[in-house]
Design an enzyme around this catalytic site. Structure first.
Site, PDB file in Angstrom:
ATOM      1  N   TRP A   1     -12.968  52.501 -14.342  1.00 15.92           N
ATOM      2  CA  TRP A   1     -11.511  52.508 -14.380  1.00 15.92           C
ATOM      3  C   TRP A   1     -11.044  53.955 -14.511  1.00 15.92           C
ATOM      4  O   TRP A   1     -11.485  54.671 -15.410  1.00 15.92           O
ATOM      5  CB  TRP A   1     -11.034  51.668 -15.564  1.00 15.92           C
ATOM      6  CG  TRP A   1      -9.559  51.554 -15.724  1.00 15.92           C
ATOM      7  CD1 TRP A   1      -8.644  51.294 -14.745  1.00 15.92           C
ATOM      8  CD2 TRP A   1      -8.812  51.692 -16.941  1.00 15.92           C
ATOM      9  NE1 TRP A   1      -7.377  51.258 -15.276  1.00 15.92           N
ATOM     10  CE2 TRP A   1      -7.442  51.504 -16.620  1.00 15.92           C
ATOM     11  CE3 TRP A   1      -9.169  51.959 -18.263  1.00 15.92           C
ATOM     12  CZ2 TRP A   1      -6.439  51.569 -17.574  1.00 15.92           C
ATOM     13  CZ3 TRP A   1      -8.160  52.015 -19.211  1.00 15.92           C
ATOM     14  CH2 TRP A   1      -6.821  51.818 -18.876  1.00 15.92           C
TER      15      TRP A   1
ATOM     16  N   ASP B   1     -16.321  47.954 -23.313  1.00 16.45           N
ATOM     17  CA  ASP B   1     -14.942  47.696 -22.904  1.00 16.45           C
ATOM     18  C   ASP B   1     -14.843  46.250 -22.441  1.00 16.45           C
ATOM     19  O   ASP B   1     -15.305  45.893 -21.353  1.00 16.45           O
ATOM     20  CB  ASP B   1     -14.544  48.665 -21.785  1.00 16.45           C
ATOM     21  CG  ASP B   1     -13.047  48.652 -21.506  1.00 16.45           C
ATOM     22  OD1 ASP B   1     -12.346  47.802 -22.068  1.00 16.45           O
ATOM     23  OD2 ASP B   1     -12.584  49.491 -20.711  1.00 16.45           O
TER      24      ASP B   1
ATOM     25  N   LYS C   1      -4.877  40.539 -19.878  1.00 12.14           N
ATOM     26  CA  LYS C   1      -5.228  39.715 -18.730  1.00 12.14           C
ATOM     27  C   LYS C   1      -5.384  38.254 -19.117  1.00 12.14           C
ATOM     28  O   LYS C   1      -4.755  37.371 -18.535  1.00 12.14           O
ATOM     29  CB  LYS C   1      -6.522  40.215 -18.072  1.00 12.14           C
ATOM     30  CG  LYS C   1      -6.386  41.582 -17.419  1.00 12.14           C
ATOM     31  CD  LYS C   1      -6.564  42.701 -18.417  1.00 12.14           C
ATOM     32  CE  LYS C   1      -6.429  44.075 -17.792  1.00 12.14           C
ATOM     33  NZ  LYS C   1      -6.484  45.142 -18.817  1.00 12.14           N
TER      34      LYS C   1
END
Length: 398
Positions: A130, A211, A246
């Site tokens: 990312w 993560d 999310k």
């Protein structure tokens, strides 16, 4: 002070989002922005969230500060969601969790904490990762390096190269691993590969920073943290960042968490106090509303069951779009095998499209994707799937 300041280029993805918004083409398709979208192309508020907010509105008594560590009732719920109620770390009090402003906030607090505890440590991230990982850790004063992850020729995990690189990382450095639904490739290690990664990370005495931004978006809530649990079995110390953006659809509520794992409860408490000190020096207190929503859902059996059903529906829709896209492309063109897209996990896919092909899609069909070929599968729906498939087939057959 400001007279000679130069402007810096904005984030490329944010610029792509603005370009998409300004495009007047009625049938334009956004495969760039990294948010979930339903079949109508909207980022919905989950019905379970609406119910939770109604309960909060009815029962909320104060808008007071909730403290640097956030809502105390949230931490055990998020720990249980990640690890299960009876995990050794929870029973032995070797994990402590602080609420943060989103997963990005958790990463920044982790960076500040690492810099405070060992300013010489470097953070190693996957290539690719990312893009904001670089900005966040650089902002915390941490040097960021990369290890191989993606095999562009095979559209697969470059596993042997990854292991070889990890073997050379100096002991005491930090390695960032994506728990599941790797962003941006969509390629996750298998369980057997996770076992080898966990063994090597422990052998090299690296600090794993895991993560966990997409739990529930890959194969399921439990399945998506199997690799994380293997890492925690082997490494006595770890940092875990989580996001509720999310899986709860709470993008603009900015609710996430940083968990500290240590070998002893005392060590855990000491490091946790340092994390809270980093928070106090940064944003002081996290926002309360998103935490209240997650707490309400996870602590109410009926609401939790409804949320898990809605999460499953989002996951199933993404998987169906992957499968349908591969089927369409296979029927339209024999130039390239796209079957690997169906095997990837989560919202994102390294599609194998070249920069030139991505440009062609945007210029001719108003289909917006990242230059690397990374596409957001959640941006595909039954209404645009046919047009997208035809456009991709045309782009690669030219």
């Amino acid at each position: 002070m400001f007279e000679n300041v130069k402007a810096i280029p904005g984030d490329a993805l944010l610029a792509l989002m603005m370009e998409f918004k300004k495009d007047p083409t009625p049938a334009k398709i956004d495969l760039g922005v990294g948010v979930y979208k339903d079949d109508a192309g909207l980022t919905p508020i989950l019905p379970a969230v609406k119910k939770a907010e109604a309960l909060i509105l009815e029962n909320e008594q104060s808008k007071g500060y909730i403290g640097p560590a956030g809502a105390p009732e949230l931490a055990p719920l998020l720990q249980s969601l990640m690890l299960g109620d009876q995990h050794n770390l929870i029973r032995e009090k070797r994990i402590a969790t602080t609420q943060t402003p989103g997963g990005t906030g958790a990463l920044r607090v982790a960076g500040d904490l690492i810099n405070a505890l060992n300013p010489n440590a470097k953070i190693w991230v996957s290539d690719p990762t990312w893009s904001n990982h670089f900005h966040v850790f650089a902002g915390a004063g941490i040097e960021v390096r990369t290890y191989p992850y993606y095999d562009a020729q095979q559209n697969a995990l470059a596993f042997e190269n990854m292991l070889a690189a990890i073997h050379e990382i100096p002991s005491g450095d930090v390695i960032l691993l994506h728990a599941s639904c790797h962003n941006p490739t969509g390629i996750d290690p298998t369980l057997e590969q996770w076992q080898q990664i966990s063994d090597l990370v422990a052998e090299r005495a690296l600090l794993p920073l895991i993560d966990c931004a997409y739990q529930g978006f890959g194969d399921g809530l439990e399945e998506d943290v199997q690799g994380l649990k293997l890492i925690l079995e082997k490494s006595p110390e770890a940092l875990i960042t989580t996001s509720c953006s999310k899986n709860f659809g709470l993008y603009n509520e900015r609710i996430g968490a940083l968990s500290v794992v240590a070998a002893e409860p005392e060590h855990c408490n000491n490091v946790f106090s340092q994390a809270c000190n980093c928070i106090r020096a940064n944003y002081s207190n996290p926002p309360a509303h998103g935490a209240a929503i997650v707490t309400t859902i996870l602590s109410d059996q009926a609401l939790r069951q409804q949320w898990e059903t809605e999460l499953s529906e989002m996951r199933t829709r993404i998987h169906r779009m992957r499968t349908e896209l591969v089927k369409n492309l296979s029927a339209l063109s024999d130039e390239r095998d796209f079957s690997f897209i169906a095997a990837q996990k989560g919202m994102f896919s390294y599609s194998g499209l070249s920069r030139d092909e991505v440009k062609y899609l945007k210029d001719k069909y108003a289909i917006y994707a990242v230059d690397s070929g990374r596409i957001n599968i959640a941006g595909i729906n039954d209404g645009n799937l046919g047009r997208l498939s035809q456009a991709i087939a045309e782009a690669i057959d030219r």
